[in-house]
Write an enzyme that holds these catalytic residues in place. Structure first.
Site, PDB file in Angstrom:
ATOM      1  N   CYS A  80      14.467  11.150   5.361  1.00 32.76           N
ATOM      2  CA  CYS A  80      14.548  10.707   6.760  1.00 32.76           C
ATOM      3  C   CYS A  80      15.969  10.799   7.279  1.00 32.76           C
ATOM      4  O   CYS A  80      16.186  10.993   8.467  1.00 32.76           O
ATOM      5  CB  CYS A  80      14.051   9.274   6.859  1.00 32.76           C
ATOM      6  SG  CYS A  80      14.851   8.183   5.672  1.00 32.76           S
TER       7      CYS A  80
ATOM      8  N   GLU B  31      11.389  16.362  13.839  1.00 31.34           N
ATOM      9  CA  GLU B  31      11.679  16.234  12.412  1.00 31.34           C
ATOM     10  C   GLU B  31      10.815  17.244  11.643  1.00 31.34           C
ATOM     11  O   GLU B  31       9.583  17.197  11.715  1.00 31.34           O
ATOM     12  CB  GLU B  31      11.345  14.804  11.973  1.00 31.34           C
ATOM     13  CG  GLU B  31      11.743  14.524  10.547  1.00 31.34           C
ATOM     14  CD  GLU B  31      11.374  13.100  10.137  1.00 31.34           C
ATOM     15  OE1 GLU B  31      10.241  12.675  10.401  1.00 31.34           O
ATOM     16  OE2 GLU B  31      12.228  12.440   9.526  1.00 31.34           O
TER      17      GLU B  31
ATOM     18  N   GLU C  88      10.960   1.617   9.487  1.00 29.92           N
ATOM     19  CA  GLU C  88      11.949   2.640   9.104  1.00 29.92           C
ATOM     20  C   GLU C  88      11.283   3.986   9.319  1.00 29.92           C
ATOM     21  O   GLU C  88      10.411   4.375   8.536  1.00 29.92           O
ATOM     22  CB  GLU C  88      12.351   2.475   7.627  1.00 29.92           C
ATOM     23  CG  GLU C  88      13.010   1.153   7.288  1.00 29.92           C
ATOM     24  CD  GLU C  88      14.389   0.995   7.894  1.00 29.92           C
ATOM     25  OE1 GLU C  88      14.914   1.959   8.495  1.00 29.92           O
ATOM     26  OE2 GLU C  88      14.937  -0.104   7.784  1.00 29.92           O
TER      27      GLU C  88
ATOM     28  N   LYS D 212       0.865  -1.176   0.000  1.00 30.82           N
ATOM     29  CA  LYS D 212       0.000   0.000   0.000  1.00 30.82           C
ATOM     30  C   LYS D 212       0.902   1.226   0.000  1.00 30.82           C
ATOM     31  O   LYS D 212       1.437   1.626   1.012  1.00 30.82           O
ATOM     32  CB  LYS D 212      -0.905   0.054   1.238  1.00 30.82           C
ATOM     33  CG  LYS D 212      -1.958   1.146   1.071  1.00 30.82           C
ATOM     34  CD  LYS D 212      -2.278   1.889   2.351  1.00 30.82           C
ATOM     35  CE  LYS D 212      -1.328   2.984   2.710  1.00 30.82           C
ATOM     36  NZ  LYS D 212      -1.331   4.162   1.832  1.00 30.82           N
TER      37      LYS D 212
HETATM   38  P1  NAD Z   1       3.190   8.749   7.204  1.00 32.88           P
HETATM   39  O1  NAD Z   1       3.612   7.984   8.409  1.00 32.88           O
HETATM   40  O2  NAD Z   1       2.144   9.776   7.346  1.00 32.88           O
HETATM   41  O3  NAD Z   1       2.651   7.743   6.084  1.00 32.88           O
HETATM   42  C1  NAD Z   1       3.418   6.652   5.641  1.00 32.88           C
HETATM   43  C2  NAD Z   1       2.483   5.573   5.119  1.00 32.88           C
HETATM   44  O4  NAD Z   1       1.691   5.095   6.200  1.00 32.88           O
HETATM   45  C3  NAD Z   1       1.492   6.086   4.055  1.00 32.88           C
HETATM   46  O5  NAD Z   1       1.330   5.103   3.064  1.00 32.88           O
HETATM   47  C4  NAD Z   1       0.209   6.249   4.851  1.00 32.88           C
HETATM   48  O6  NAD Z   1      -0.958   6.142   4.064  1.00 32.88           O
HETATM   49  C5  NAD Z   1       0.328   5.074   5.829  1.00 32.88           C
HETATM   50  N1  NAD Z   1      -0.530   5.170   7.030  1.00 32.88           N
HETATM   51  C6  NAD Z   1      -1.050   6.290   7.589  1.00 32.88           C
HETATM   52  N2  NAD Z   1      -1.851   5.945   8.640  1.00 32.88           N
HETATM   53  C7  NAD Z   1      -1.807   4.594   8.751  1.00 32.88           C
HETATM   54  C8  NAD Z   1      -2.425   3.648   9.634  1.00 32.88           C
HETATM   55  N3  NAD Z   1      -3.238   4.024  10.619  1.00 32.88           N
HETATM   56  N4  NAD Z   1      -2.159   2.331   9.456  1.00 32.88           N
HETATM   57  C9  NAD Z   1      -1.340   1.918   8.468  1.00 32.88           C
HETATM   58  N5  NAD Z   1      -0.738   2.770   7.574  1.00 32.88           N
HETATM   59  C10 NAD Z   1      -0.956   4.092   7.728  1.00 32.88           C
HETATM   60  O7  NAD Z   1       4.530   9.348   6.582  1.00 32.88           O
HETATM   61  P2  NAD Z   1       4.693  10.295   5.308  1.00 32.88           P
HETATM   62  O8  NAD Z   1       4.234  11.657   5.700  1.00 32.88           O
HETATM   63  O9  NAD Z   1       4.094   9.644   4.116  1.00 32.88           O
HETATM   64  O10 NAD Z   1       6.291  10.281   5.130  1.00 32.88           O
HETATM   65  C11 NAD Z   1       7.155  11.075   5.882  1.00 32.88           C
HETATM   66  C12 NAD Z   1       7.710  10.333   7.077  1.00 32.88           C
HETATM   67  O11 NAD Z   1       8.352   9.136   6.655  1.00 32.88           O
HETATM   68  C13 NAD Z   1       8.777  11.102   7.821  1.00 32.88           C
HETATM   69  O12 NAD Z   1       8.586  10.998   9.215  1.00 32.88           O
HETATM   70  C14 NAD Z   1      10.074  10.412   7.428  1.00 32.88           C
HETATM   71  O13 NAD Z   1      11.134  10.543   8.324  1.00 32.88           O
HETATM   72  C15 NAD Z   1       9.633   9.019   7.279  1.00 32.88           C
HETATM   73  N6  NAD Z   1      10.571   8.282   6.421  1.00 32.88           N
HETATM   74  C16 NAD Z   1      11.423   7.370   6.967  1.00 32.88           C
HETATM   75  C17 NAD Z   1      12.359   6.712   6.169  1.00 32.88           C
HETATM   76  C18 NAD Z   1      13.331   5.679   6.714  1.00 32.88           C
HETATM   77  O14 NAD Z   1      13.823   4.887   5.922  1.00 32.88           O
HETATM   78  N7  NAD Z   1      13.634   5.655   7.991  1.00 32.88           N
HETATM   79  C19 NAD Z   1      12.416   7.016   4.815  1.00 32.88           C
HETATM   80  C20 NAD Z   1      11.542   7.964   4.301  1.00 32.88           C
HETATM   81  C21 NAD Z   1      10.619   8.582   5.108  1.00 32.88           C
END
Ligand code: NAD
Length: 470
Positions: free
Chosen positions: A278, A378, A244, A169
């Site tokens: 990230c 962040e 991650e 997803k």
């Molecule tokens: P997010 O956590 O809002 O969303 C990530 C994914 O989770 C999306 O597909 C979203 O639809 C899904 N999601 C949201 N609510 C959910 C739920 N209740 N249950 C299951 N899935 C759910 O993050 P974002 O805004 O899309 O991305 C930015 C964040 O991602 C930042 O905090 C960044 O640091 C992190 N990130 C981490 C890495 C890493 O490798 N450590 C890499 C890239 C981004």
């Protein structure tokens, strides 16, 4: 204008049962460029059922067969390389140079999983006991918007290498990029059900993946808050999790650093992917003895950086992915000012001439203390905090005084000294003097940056479980 209405389930494009429409917006212009029909729980359950059915035969394939499938997937992704770059630029606003790097890194991630396969000890003897490794089952992958193709390729390749089948997803904001990926998966002609992709919201499709007993493991990349929710909701069915999550990485500039080398490194690590990375090195720790010299050089260097349209090849910083993300960055800049930090360069508002998109000014704060929100939380945009330290030990303490522990950076002319500092940083990884892309080395965080590791053999093993026969 593109209208995406289908998911990819059981080797076919299928109409979405979920009817909700979500608008896709070009972040450079804020014009609507398409729509995606979001799946619901039933769409997710169909995909899980397909992956479960495919797992029976796929989990028994040989490593040679899996290597062949990985190669086909790789070739199908590479064949549409330019289309992936265009989609990343248009839908996400990724600067074209970054987009090209991401697409290449994504294809390479598949090859590195393939190359790692022969190094997995699928069967070994411990004394008289046979120890074997087995795929855990159906893997649910939930990914963010900031490097859609990379997360898809890295997670899918590791899962397939292990013998797992997959339901992904992706972020609902990455649907154009995802559509292309679905077309590549289809073109690779893999057995039906190996890779299933469902567009949808996190709290609908993501939630179903997290709770459904048919899913054995979740690999999630995204924010720390959602990662914690997934770990706790997944516990009801004892799902394995790889998380991650976020970061607030420190860049320790040692007192012997050559600024001609350190400055490009500070900027590339800090403003990587327009600051929406990230692993961005956003806390810049400078020795008090060289503070004035370094801040002056930083101001001059940042003011040379081009913020602009992502399709222009000399653009270093493109727009934020959405108006919401633009506003989040503005709110943090405002908070920094209110908390008493001083703006060295940048600040609130759009850069001149870029008012119609989600462009922000690359911003550097000085007079920051490590307890301010801009130093602890962040921001996920091009905002750096400069803090000074008196001794090397103090620099390490400031770096480690963070809820996060994803990446770290050290600039120094003395690599042995830098290595000793790196060893004391509480993070999953540290880069010395240059950002390194290491697809075979483990990637992941400690503390609130996550659980588990991706890449190479480490990533594949996270989809395997031991069995002993005595
Ligand atoms: P997010 O956590 O809002 O969303 C990530 C994914 O989770 C999306 O597909 C979203 O639809 C899904 N999601 C949201 N609510 C959910 C739920 N209740 N249950 C299951 N899935 C759910 O993050 P974002 O805004 O899309 O991305 C930015 C964040 O991602 C930042 O905090 C960044 O640091 C992190 N990130 C981490 C890495 C890493 O490798 N450590 C890499 C890239 C981004």
């Amino acid at each position: 204008m593109k209208h995406i209405t289908q998911h990819y389930i059981n080797g076919q494009f299928v109409n979405s049962i979920g009817q909700e429409k979500f608008e896709l917006v070009n972040p450079s212009t804020n014009q609507v460029i398409g729509t995606v029909q979001l799946g619901n729980e039933e769409d997710a359950r169909r995909a899980i059922a397909a992956a479960k059915a495919a797992f029976k035969a796929y989990s028994r394939t040989t490593i040679e067969e899996r290597a062949e499938y990985l190669h086909r997937l790789h070739d199908a992704i590479v064949a549409r390389g330019d289309d992936h770059v265009r989609a990343l630029v248009e839908e996400y606003g990724g600067p074209v140079q970054m987009a090209q790097f991401l697409v290449k890194a994504s294809a390479d991630a598949i090859l590195s999983a393939k190359a790692s396969l022969p190094h997995i000890p699928f069967k070994e003897m411990v004394g008289q006991t046979e120890v074997s490794l087995h795929p855990v089952g159906v893997a649910g992958h939930i990914t963010p918007w900031n490097a859609n193709i990379l997360y898809f390729c890295n997670k899918t390749a590791a899962a397939l290498a292990a013998g797992c089948t997959v339901v992904t997803k992706p972020s609902e904001m990455s649907a154009l990029q995802t559509q292309l990926i679905m077309e590549c998966v289809d073109a690779a002609k893999l057995p039906a059900g190996l890779i299933n992709i469902v567009n949808g919201r996190g709290d609908v499709v993501g939630e179903e993946l997290t709770r459904n007993p048919g899913v054995a493991k979740i690999s999630f990349t995204g924010s720390t808050a959602i990662g914690k929710h997934i770990a706790s909701a997944g516990a009801a069915t004892l799902k394995r999790v790889t998380l991650e999550l976020g970061g607030k990485s420190a860049h320790i500039v040692l007192d012997d650093a050559d600024l001609h080398k350190a400055m490009p490194f500070i900027l590339s690590a800090g403003f990587m992917n327009s600051g929406q990375a990230c692993v961005a090195g956003t806390r810049i720790l400078v020795p008090e003895s060289r503070r004035d010299e370094i801040t002056l050089a930083l101001k001059q260097a940042v003011e040379q950086i081009k913020v602009g349209l992502p399709e222009e090849s000399d653009t270093a910083i493109g727009p934020m992915v959405s108006q919401k993300q633009y506003q989040r960055v503005q709110d943090y800049i405002q908070k920094g000012i209110e908390e008493g930090a001083e703006i060295l360069t940048g600040g609130l508002g759009h850069p001149e001439g870029l008012e119609s998109g989600n462009f922000v000014k690359p911003t550097v704060f000085v007079n920051v203390t490590n307890d301010m929100s801009i130093a602890r939380e962040e921001i996920f945009g091009p905002v750096l905090c400069v803090m000074s330290y008196k001794t090397e030990q103090e620099a390490i303490e400031i770096a480690n005084d963070s809820p996060y522990g994803l990446a770290g950076y050290v600039s120094s002319e003395d690599v042995d000294r830098a290595r000793k500092v790196a060893e004391q940083m509480d993070t999953g990884g540290v880069s010395i003097n240059a950002f390194s892309h290491t697809p075979f080395a483990p990637f992941g965080g400690v503390k609130q940056s996550g659980i588990g590791r991706e890449n190479g053999t480490y990533g594949i093993k996270s989809y395997l479980e031991y069995k002993t026969i005595a």
